[in-house]
Design an enzyme around this catalytic site. Structure first.
Site, short mmCIF file in Angstrom:
data_model
loop_
_atom_site.label_atom_id
_atom_site.label_comp_id
_atom_site.label_asym_id
_atom_site.label_seq_id
_atom_site.Cartn_x
_atom_site.Cartn_y
_atom_site.Cartn_z
N ASN A 30 0.87 -1.18 0.00
CA ASN A 30 0.00 0.00 0.00
C ASN A 30 0.91 1.22 0.00
O ASN A 30 1.37 1.67 1.05
CB ASN A 30 -0.92 -0.01 1.22
CG ASN A 30 -1.84 1.20 1.29
OD1 ASN A 30 -1.74 2.12 0.47
ND2 ASN A 30 -2.71 1.23 2.28
N LYS A 41 3.19 0.87 3.23
CA LYS A 41 2.82 -0.23 4.12
C LYS A 41 2.94 -1.55 3.38
O LYS A 41 2.76 -1.61 2.16
CB LYS A 41 1.38 -0.05 4.63
CG LYS A 41 1.14 1.26 5.38
CD LYS A 41 -0.30 1.35 5.84
CE LYS A 41 -0.56 2.62 6.64
NZ LYS A 41 -0.52 3.83 5.78
N ARG A 58 -2.66 -1.97 -3.41
CA ARG A 58 -3.80 -1.07 -3.24
C ARG A 58 -3.61 0.09 -4.22
O ARG A 58 -2.58 0.75 -4.23
CB ARG A 58 -3.85 -0.54 -1.81
CG ARG A 58 -4.97 0.46 -1.54
CD ARG A 58 -4.43 1.88 -1.43
NE ARG A 58 -5.49 2.85 -1.15
CZ ARG A 58 -5.33 3.90 -0.36
NH1 ARG A 58 -4.16 4.11 0.22
NH2 ARG A 58 -6.31 4.74 -0.18
N ASP A 62 -9.72 1.17 -4.59
CA ASP A 62 -10.60 1.79 -3.61
C ASP A 62 -11.94 2.17 -4.22
O ASP A 62 -12.96 2.19 -3.54
CB ASP A 62 -9.94 3.05 -3.03
CG ASP A 62 -9.02 2.72 -1.87
OD1 ASP A 62 -9.41 1.90 -1.02
OD2 ASP A 62 -7.92 3.28 -1.80
#
Length: 266
Positions: free
Chosen positions: A31, A38, A113, A170
């Site tokens: 991410n 992350k 992500r 997302d």
């Protein structure tokens, strides 16, 4: 690259295992955000991933801090810099760290992500050059996040093109909204060109909707407020306050009621 310049580190470059070492399949999830990077590493002994390690580099534009934790939550690595490491420096450090961690694993895939999937992607997609090219056209809709989301994808495509990469978006969670809810009060030709409400933080909302019934089945079926004292609303409400704020109403694992406190990306 210029003569004499060392090759960029790659996740697939790791010390050779000993002859009797048993290699376990693993997947990595990244991410890459506007100010942090992350990661989570999972081993895949069977069908269900098992967490091995997770961590992050924070403060990429200030004083960068790194911490990694094992599956039990105990710290396994920590480091800090009195300077901004930046996104490229953070990725390079993470690769070095993961090369040691991956010594006994065979990395099979990397998940990412990605903030924006536009109108084309409503589900996870395996990434190739054509997918990246389309996602780059969405940078004006999410200029603070999309470039950083795509950077590690491009790096892996360059250094390990055989590696399976999957992008999760997302915006996908919010694609179930009615067309009217996604549209602005603008001429149809502008909306058709992509100017619409897409919704953000969807992967986090999807996670909440999926795990809450297993944590508290009663709460999952009741009107309740998550992450703050909010007025009682239908189903579940998740509020996220990172560097931007957004509130979405969740019903049955998808967004159906549009409640947005974030400036829309145009």
């Amino acid at each position: 690259r210029p003569a004499g310049e060392a090759a960029a580190p790659s996740l697939t470059d790791r010390p050779p295992p000993s002859a009797d070492a048993a290699m376990t399949d693993a997947i990595l999830v990244l991410n890459a955000g506007s100010s942090s990077l992350k990661f989570s590493l999972f081993e895949v002994p069977d069908d269900e991933p098992v967490l091995v390690q997770r961590g992050q580099l924070d403060g990429l534009t200030t004083n960068t801090q790194f911490v990694a934790k094992g599956a039990d939550g105990a710290k396994v690595a920590e480091h800090g810099w009195y300077r901004a490491l930046g996104h490229e420096g953070a990725m390079a450090y993470l690769v070095t760290h993961l090369r040691e961690t991956l010594a006994s694993y065979t990395l099979r895939a990397v998940g990412h992500r990605v903030v924006h999937g536009g109108m084309r992607f409503a589900h996870p997609v395996r990434v190739d050059a054509a997918v990246v090219a389309y996602l780059e056209t969405l940078v004006p809709l999410a200029p603070l996040h999309q470039p950083h989301n795509l950077a590690p994808i491009r790096a892996l495509l360059a250094h390990a093109p055989q590696m399976v990469q999957v992008a999760c978006f997302d915006t996908s969670f919010h694609r179930a909204q009615p067309e009217l809810a996604q549209a602005f009060a603008l001429p149809a030709e502008i909306i058709e060109r992509g100017v619409r409400r897409y919704g953000f933080h969807g992967l986090s909302y999807e996670y909440i909707a999926n795990v809450l019934p297993g944590i508290d089945a009663d709460a999952a079926g009741q009107d309740m407020a998550l992450f703050g004292e909010l007025d009682r609303v239908a189903d579940q409400v998740g509020q996220h306050l990172p560097q931007a704020a957004r509130v979405a109403n969740e019903a049955g694992g998808q967004e159906h009621v549009e409640v947005d406190h974030q400036v829309d990306a145009l």
